[in-house]
Design an enzyme around this catalytic site. Structure first.
Site, PDB file in Angstrom:
ATOM      1  N   LYS A  68     -38.389  41.548  19.397  1.00 51.38           N
ATOM      2  CA  LYS A  68     -38.868  41.581  18.014  1.00 51.38           C
ATOM      3  C   LYS A  68     -40.233  40.887  17.897  1.00 51.38           C
ATOM      4  O   LYS A  68     -41.151  41.419  17.291  1.00 51.38           O
ATOM      5  CB  LYS A  68     -37.834  40.920  17.081  1.00 51.38           C
ATOM      6  CG  LYS A  68     -36.487  41.669  17.080  1.00 51.38           C
ATOM      7  CD  LYS A  68     -35.524  41.114  16.049  1.00 51.38           C
ATOM      8  CE  LYS A  68     -34.903  39.778  16.412  1.00 51.38           C
ATOM      9  NZ  LYS A  68     -33.973  39.818  17.566  1.00 51.38           N
ATOM     10  N   THR A  69     -40.342  39.703  18.506  1.00 51.29           N
ATOM     11  CA  THR A  69     -41.608  38.965  18.446  1.00 51.29           C
ATOM     12  C   THR A  69     -42.703  39.725  19.193  1.00 51.29           C
ATOM     13  O   THR A  69     -43.835  39.841  18.720  1.00 51.29           O
ATOM     14  CB  THR A  69     -41.431  37.559  19.068  1.00 51.29           C
ATOM     15  OG1 THR A  69     -40.306  36.945  18.457  1.00 51.29           O
ATOM     16  CG2 THR A  69     -42.657  36.708  18.876  1.00 51.29           C
ATOM     17  N   ASP A 113     -39.967  34.725  11.934  1.00 53.63           N
ATOM     18  CA  ASP A 113     -38.761  34.865  12.727  1.00 53.63           C
ATOM     19  C   ASP A 113     -37.587  34.266  11.940  1.00 53.63           C
ATOM     20  O   ASP A 113     -37.809  33.392  11.088  1.00 53.63           O
ATOM     21  CB  ASP A 113     -38.956  34.106  14.053  1.00 53.63           C
ATOM     22  CG  ASP A 113     -38.022  34.609  15.129  1.00 53.63           C
ATOM     23  OD1 ASP A 113     -37.317  35.612  14.896  1.00 53.63           O
ATOM     24  OD2 ASP A 113     -37.987  34.000  16.209  1.00 53.63           O
ATOM     25  N   THR A 162     -31.471  38.611  13.225  1.00 51.61           N
ATOM     26  CA  THR A 162     -30.461  39.147  14.143  1.00 51.61           C
ATOM     27  C   THR A 162     -29.585  40.188  13.453  1.00 51.61           C
ATOM     28  O   THR A 162     -29.124  41.124  14.085  1.00 51.61           O
ATOM     29  CB  THR A 162     -29.567  38.008  14.682  1.00 51.61           C
ATOM     30  OG1 THR A 162     -29.189  37.192  13.579  1.00 51.61           O
ATOM     31  CG2 THR A 162     -30.300  37.184  15.716  1.00 51.61           C
ATOM     32  N   ARG A 221     -35.328  39.703  27.858  1.00 50.87           N
ATOM     33  CA  ARG A 221     -35.552  38.266  28.104  1.00 50.87           C
ATOM     34  C   ARG A 221     -34.607  37.753  29.188  1.00 50.87           C
ATOM     35  O   ARG A 221     -34.991  36.921  30.021  1.00 50.87           O
ATOM     36  CB  ARG A 221     -35.370  37.462  26.811  1.00 50.87           C
ATOM     37  CG  ARG A 221     -35.797  36.016  26.953  1.00 50.87           C
ATOM     38  CD  ARG A 221     -35.677  35.267  25.652  1.00 50.87           C
ATOM     39  NE  ARG A 221     -36.626  35.748  24.676  1.00 50.87           N
ATOM     40  CZ  ARG A 221     -36.450  35.649  23.359  1.00 50.87           C
ATOM     41  NH1 ARG A 221     -35.355  35.089  22.872  1.00 50.87           N
ATOM     42  NH2 ARG A 221     -37.358  36.118  22.525  1.00 50.87           N
TER      43      ARG A 221
END
Ligand code: ADE
Length: 342
Positions: A68-69, A113, A162, A221
């Protein structure tokens, strides 16, 4: 404890953050996977560029660690604009947000975020900023209080969360675009691992990359983190080249099984199977039995188990599937409930 799981989608340390930054794709064409999402983003970025406008406010939702980031940074890069990053929990004072907003230039991206964790006051403050590109700032108190209307440059708010359902409806409605980011299939994670290995200048064959991918629970990640552990392992125990045998040994040593489940996932499933006879069981009861916070279970354990069909969420509670029972080599019969707590 569970925050430091090697399979967690969350960033574990500042040091890891800079490692992730070094691998992060900067443009859409470097970004692997999420094909449909990339196409949609490409269209909205291109359309906004052609009109010389800012992109629409965009909400990305999905489990941690899926990009997302990264995508927010990519949107800013593609728009040739700057990105200012902040997060729901760290924005506590309207003054701080005011400073951020008034410093944004035309077309800049404000990335928030964990946007579901904004305080109600900040949320209220942000509505006119999103809708009319202005903020209402109250100065003085009591009889002298006045509202000063401050115009802002047209910026793009990108929010990440989320679960979209966590957002208040008025906030959700102020986004023009919603993008769900889903777990990546192993083939795409494999490509991400091969790309990262090449940036890190470590040799890896396709088979080993796929093995790491299969254990990365659909999360880039995690894939990059596992790659890093395997890289250390082969440097010390091998000749610095990643092969299947060493990759497997390194990941087994980390307690990650062939499909990416770790100790907490297995314990979670095992409790449902052995203690609650496969379910259904309420999440609160599970949290209490496992001594884990509900958010940890809901955001960091359940999504992948749901995705691979090991877990079902029903009205009466959580239930495991036969696949989960077989994977763990257990039986649902209730006869060995005690084994867990011995
Ligand atoms: N690193 C992390 N996520 C990635 C992605 N989707 N594509 C390329 N590199 C990545």
């Amino acid at each position: 404890m569970s925050r430091e799981r090697i399979v967690s989608g969350e960033i574990i340390s500042p040091e890891e953050e800079s490692f992730i930054l070094s691998l992060r794709p900067k443009k859409l064409n470097e970004y692997i996977g999420q094909r449909k999402l990339k196409e949609k983003l490409r269209v909205s970025v291109e359309a906004a560029r052609q009109r010389g406008e800012a992109c629409e406010h965009t909400l990305f939702y999905g489990p941690p660690g899926l990009g997302k980031t990264t995508l927010a940074h990519i949107v800013a890069n593609e728009m040739d604009s700057s990105l200012v990053a902040t997060s729901g929990p760290s924005l506590s004072r309207t003054g701080d947000l005011m400073g951020i907003l008034t410093n944004l230039k035309e077309g800049d991206v404000l990335f928030i975020d964990e946007i579901h964790r904004l305080s109600p006051t900040i949320e209220e403050f942000i509505y006119p900023a999103m809708e009319d590109f202005k903020v209402d700032f109250v100065v003085d108190k009591g009889a002298f209080a006045k509202v000063i209307n401050i115009p802002l440059k047209r910026f793009t708010l990108i929010g990440a969360t989320t679960r979209a359902g966590l957002l208040s409806p008025p906030l959700r409605d102020r986004f023009g675009l919603y993008h769900h980011i889903d777990f990546y299939p192993p083939e795409e994670l494999k490509e991400i691992i091969v790309r990262s290995a090449s940036l890190l200048e470590v040799k890896i064959d396709a088979e080993s990359a796929l093995e790491i991918a299969r254990r990365s629970r659909g999360t880039p990640r995690v894939a990059n983190r596992l790659l890093r552990r395997v890289r250390d392992f082969v440097q010390v125990k091998g000749d610095g080249v990643i092969n299947m045998e060493l990759a497997r040994k390194a990941l087994d040593a980390e307690g990650i099984d062939s499909i990416g489940l770790d100790h907490l996932d297995r314990k979670f499933l095992k409790v449902i199977i052995e203690y609650y006879k496969g379910g259904p069981v309420g999440i609160e009861a599970l949290g209490a039995t496992l001594s884990e916070e509900l958010d940890t279970l809901v955001d960091m354990v359940e999504p992948y188990l749901l995705k691979i069909g090991f877990l079902q969420r029903t009205k009466r509670g959580r239930m495991v599937s036969q696949d989960a029972v077989s994977h763990l080599g257990l039986k649902i019969d209730g006869s060995d409930q005690q084994s867990l707590f011995e």
